[in-house]
Design a protein around this motif. Structure first.
Motif, PDB file in Angstrom:
ATOM      1  N   GLU A 349      -0.915  -5.123   6.880  1.00 10.24           N
ATOM      2  CA  GLU A 349      -1.137  -6.163   5.873  1.00 10.24           C
ATOM      3  C   GLU A 349      -2.463  -6.896   6.069  1.00 10.24           C
ATOM      4  N   ALA A 350      -2.891  -7.049   7.311  1.00  8.86           N
ATOM      5  CA  ALA A 350      -4.181  -7.715   7.539  1.00  8.86           C
ATOM      6  C   ALA A 350      -5.312  -6.935   6.874  1.00  8.86           C
ATOM      7  N   LEU A 351      -5.275  -5.610   7.000  1.00  8.01           N
ATOM      8  CA  LEU A 351      -6.280  -4.773   6.341  1.00  8.01           C
ATOM      9  C   LEU A 351      -6.100  -4.776   4.829  1.00  8.01           C
ATOM     10  N   THR A 352      -4.860  -4.733   4.382  1.00  7.24           N
ATOM     11  CA  THR A 352      -4.586  -4.684   2.946  1.00  7.24           C
ATOM     12  C   THR A 352      -5.174  -5.893   2.227  1.00  7.24           C
ATOM     13  N   GLY A 353      -5.067  -7.063   2.840  1.00  4.00           N
ATOM     14  CA  GLY A 353      -5.608  -8.261   2.217  1.00  4.00           C
ATOM     15  C   GLY A 353      -7.097  -8.161   1.947  1.00  4.00           C
ATOM     16  N   ARG A 354      -7.825  -7.541   2.864  1.00  2.43           N
ATOM     17  CA  ARG A 354      -9.271  -7.394   2.656  1.00  2.43           C
ATOM     18  C   ARG A 354      -9.560  -6.366   1.555  1.00  2.43           C
ATOM     19  N   TRP A 355      -8.757  -5.293   1.470  1.00  2.00           N
ATOM     20  CA  TRP A 355      -8.914  -4.347   0.363  1.00  2.00           C
ATOM     21  C   TRP A 355      -8.716  -5.072  -0.972  1.00  2.00           C
ATOM     22  N   VAL A 356      -7.704  -5.918  -1.051  1.00  2.00           N
ATOM     23  CA  VAL A 356      -7.428  -6.644  -2.286  1.00  2.00           C
ATOM     24  C   VAL A 356      -8.607  -7.534  -2.662  1.00  2.00           C
ATOM     25  N   GLN A 357      -9.173  -8.238  -1.672  1.00  2.00           N
ATOM     26  CA  GLN A 357     -10.317  -9.104  -1.959  1.00  2.00           C
ATOM     27  C   GLN A 357     -11.501  -8.289  -2.477  1.00  2.00           C
ATOM     28  N   ARG A 364     -10.786  -5.611 -10.331  1.00  2.00           N
ATOM     29  CA  ARG A 364      -9.419  -5.103 -10.283  1.00  2.00           C
ATOM     30  C   ARG A 364      -8.527  -6.140  -9.605  1.00  2.00           C
ATOM     31  N   ASP A 365      -7.220  -6.017  -9.812  1.00  2.00           N
ATOM     32  CA  ASP A 365      -6.291  -6.954  -9.176  1.00  2.00           C
ATOM     33  C   ASP A 365      -5.074  -6.164  -8.694  1.00  2.00           C
ATOM     34  N   PRO A 366      -5.146  -5.566  -7.510  1.00  2.00           N
ATOM     35  CA  PRO A 366      -4.041  -4.723  -7.031  1.00  2.00           C
ATOM     36  C   PRO A 366      -2.735  -5.488  -6.925  1.00  2.00           C
ATOM     37  N   LEU A 367      -1.673  -4.860  -7.385  1.00  2.00           N
ATOM     38  CA  LEU A 367      -0.355  -5.473  -7.370  1.00  2.00           C
ATOM     39  C   LEU A 367       0.281  -5.334  -5.987  1.00  2.00           C
ATOM     40  N   PRO A 368       1.136  -6.278  -5.610  1.00  2.00           N
ATOM     41  CA  PRO A 368       1.782  -6.198  -4.297  1.00  2.00           C
ATOM     42  C   PRO A 368       2.891  -5.153  -4.267  1.00  2.00           C
ATOM     43  N   LEU A 369       3.365  -4.878  -3.083  1.00  2.00           N
ATOM     44  CA  LEU A 369       4.453  -3.933  -2.872  1.00  2.00           C
ATOM     45  C   LEU A 369       5.689  -4.376  -3.638  1.00  2.00           C
ATOM     46  N   GLY A 370       6.363  -3.408  -4.273  1.00  2.00           N
ATOM     47  CA  GLY A 370       7.621  -3.687  -4.949  1.00  2.00           C
ATOM     48  C   GLY A 370       7.525  -3.825  -6.444  1.00  2.00           C
ATOM     49  N   VAL A 371       6.326  -4.016  -6.982  1.00  2.00           N
ATOM     50  CA  VAL A 371       6.192  -4.132  -8.436  1.00  2.00           C
ATOM     51  C   VAL A 371       6.494  -2.788  -9.094  1.00  2.00           C
ATOM     52  N   VAL A 372       5.946  -1.719  -8.559  1.00  2.00           N
ATOM     53  CA  VAL A 372       6.330  -0.375  -8.980  1.00  2.00           C
ATOM     54  C   VAL A 372       7.490   0.059  -8.089  1.00  2.00           C
ATOM     55  N   SER A 373       8.553   0.523  -8.691  1.00  2.00           N
ATOM     56  CA  SER A 373       9.792   0.793  -7.967  1.00  2.00           C
ATOM     57  C   SER A 373       9.588   1.761  -6.805  1.00  2.00           C
ATOM     58  N   PRO A 374      10.171   1.467  -5.643  1.00  2.00           N
ATOM     59  CA  PRO A 374      10.102   2.402  -4.515  1.00  2.00           C
ATOM     60  C   PRO A 374      10.867   3.691  -4.770  1.00  2.00           C
TER      61      PRO A 374
END
Length: 465
Positions: A349-357, A364-374
């Motif tokens: 998650e620490a790395l993911t946050g920087r990808w999102v920024q 772009r605005d990447p959606l968090p985990l769980g928005v698209v069904s697992p």
């Protein structure tokens, strides 16, 4: 005209023996479940937002320069994207694709190794800035699907990884202190249906790395998505032939055992989580109906969301295989993982946050985990890397949501304007994430701490023994 599912009209006695039976078509496939998932996703998207990153990363001026460097190579990267799409090569046979990538690296003054870490089409290149910071890897894939071409968009993956690496290389050349550490480019073959990264890992590809990053094309921008672990299994039953009419009692029917196993795993699915997957085909089961089959074979895929649950599910499937042999009175051989298994992806998650920024910087605005069904989950061999070192495997939009991966339609979108834009945005995102870790000791420590608290590195080759 009668319905395809209605009984045929009666035939006259004079013609019935000459007519072939009426064909029966499959029932219509309902899209109601997918529509429901779409509605749930649309509702979640209206309120979902990734929190981004609490870490500072590299300073904004450095990101400006990095972004300019990515953009400067955009035309060259898009040319490569289109070239790879026009010349798709399947797993372990990506010789032309790998040479094309190495040629681009050489044109930028970077010496690369081709045929490294045990695979003829694997690539490794490195850059060293000024300083003793962490070592991070950017990964690319470039294998295609048989008959479909780049229907999973690996041509886009190749360009995102390469473009990000080249931008960091140019930054280090212009100002070595701007890249205070080491960056490795890994070209990783054979993801489709295989586990090229695991083969490379066993030959030292991930030794000495502090993290590994890559991104995958998709129908959405997602910071994280569920990826299932996957194992393969071949089960063979060995019985005894007999005349199926005169002496059936003298036979031991291997096909009976295969059928019992197939039904057994079907029943077992009632007691497995929705994210677990078991797929099976009976590959062999006899040649003549008049002979009791003495040999039958099933090929299976077993998938689950965590290494622990994949191991448990594997044991249950093997129990079914052996139980079916007992019921039919035949012998059984159970052979796991002709190719190494794929683990689920453990996202950092620490790395993911920087990808999102970085992606927000690109609009772009990447959606968090769980928005698209697992429930809509596949597998990737990057999971094996993510259980050795901290890693991310976000997805980036190159196509409409309704276009499925592993189709000719997705292959067409993999050369579209959306794909070309995504290749540049993704290249910047990967390079920016690496740069942030190199410049932010707090981020680097948080990344490592999170990985250790999640269980640390595991012994992947021995995990299922």
């Amino acid at each position: 005209m009668p319905s395809p599912l209605s009984p045929p009209p009666p035939s006259s006695p004079s013609t019935s023996s000459q007519q072939s039976p009426a064909s029966v078509q499959h029932t219509e496939v309902s899209t109601a479940y997918l529509q429901q998932l779409d509605e749930e996703r649309e509702a979640a998207m209206r309120t979902a937002s990734h929190p981004g990153s609490a870490f500072a990363g590299a300073d904004a001026a450095l990101h400006d320069r990095l972004e300019d460097l990515v953009q400067a190579d955009a035309s060259e990267m898009i040319t490569l994207l289109l070239d790879l799409a026009e010349h798709p090569e399947v797993a372990f046979e990506e010789h032309r694709s790998a040479r094309a990538i190495v040629t681009v690296l050489a044109a930028h003054g970077i010496e690369a190794q081709l045929g490294v870490h045990g695979l003829d089409t694997a690539i490794r290149a490195e850059i060293h800035g000024e300083g003793d910071g962490p070592t991070l890897a950017i990964l690319s894939e470039y294998d295609a699907l048989p008959g479909v071409g780049h229907g999973c968009g690996h041509n886009v993956i190749a360009v995102m990884g390469l473009g990000g690496f080249l931008a960091l290389a140019a930054l280090a050349t212009a100002e070595p202190s701007a890249v205070p550490g080491r960056v490795v480019f890994l070209g990783t073959p054979a993801e489709e249906g295989h586990t090229g990264k695991e083969y490379m890992a066993r030959e030292g590809a991930f030794e000495g790395l502090d993290a590994a990053v890559m991104a995958h094309p998709y129908g959405y921008d997602l910071a994280d998505q569920t990826w299932l672990g996957r194992r393969t299994l071949t089960v063979e039953y060995h019985g005894h032939t007999a005349h199926a009419s005169a002496q059936p009692f003298m036979g031991r029917n291997a096909l009976d055992a295969a059928s019992l196993m197939y039904q057994g795993i079907g029943l077992m699915r009632q007691q497995t989580p929705p994210s677990d997957r078991i797929h099976a085909v009976i590959r062999e089961g006899g040649e003549r109906a008049s002979v009791i089959p003495d040999h039958a074979r099933l090929d299976l895929y077993v998938r689950s969301q965590r290494p622990e649950t994949l191991r448990d599910l594997s044991a249950r499937v093997e129990d079914v295989a052996r139980g079916a042999a007992l019921m039919a009175g035949v012998g059984v051989s159970v052979n796991w993982d002709q190719h190494p298994p794929s683990l689920p992806v453990r996202t950092n998650e620490a790395l993911t946050g920087r990808w999102v920024q970085a992606q927000r910087r690109r609009g772009r605005d990447p959606l968090p985990l769980g928005v698209v069904s697992p429930i809509l989950a596949a597998s990737t061999d990057f999971g094996n890397a993510s259980y050795r070192v901290p890693g991310i495997h976000p997805v980036i939009r190159i196509a409409p949501p309704e276009v499925a991966l592993h189709t000719r339609e997705f292959a067409a979108w993999a050369v579209s304007d959306l794909a070309r834009t995504a290749a540049v945005d993704g290249a910047y995102g990967l390079a920016a994430t690496v740069l942030d870790v190199l410049h932010d000791p707090q981020l680097a420590r948080a990344m490592a701490t999170e990985f250790e608290e999640a269980g640390g590195a595991i012994d992947v080759p021995a995990y299922f023994d």
